[in-house]
Design a protein around this motif. Sequence first.
Motif: not given
Length: 118
Positions: A71-81
């Motif tokens: 689970p993530v707070e912000d999919l786009d941000t975590e995906r890019q990281r």
Amino acid sequence: MLHGIRTVMIFVDDPEAAARWWGDIFAAEVKLDVNGASVYAWLDLGGLELGFHPASPEANPHGASTVPYWPVEDLDTERQRLLTAGCTHHRGPLAVEPGRRVCQLVDLFGTVFGLDGP
């Protein structure tokens, strides 16, 4: 009675290297259990053991595990990281319900995993 997931074990060629990479991602301590020629490495992530075991074609084939979703707070941000950290795109992002999306990535060791969040 089943009570939730305690351990997710992933089969890889280099358990220690995989655990160290994920340890950096989660800022978690890597634990090692050396037994002969095999190494089991794991992280304790708030009660979930993320373990890495040597793959073997007979007993534990590479990629034979289920796909864990974090689970993530912000999919786009975590995906890019994670892409920046060396992962590769596998699937998605896909909308599964209003306000919730999922995607799958592949880590440097060939393990497919998912992200789940807005």
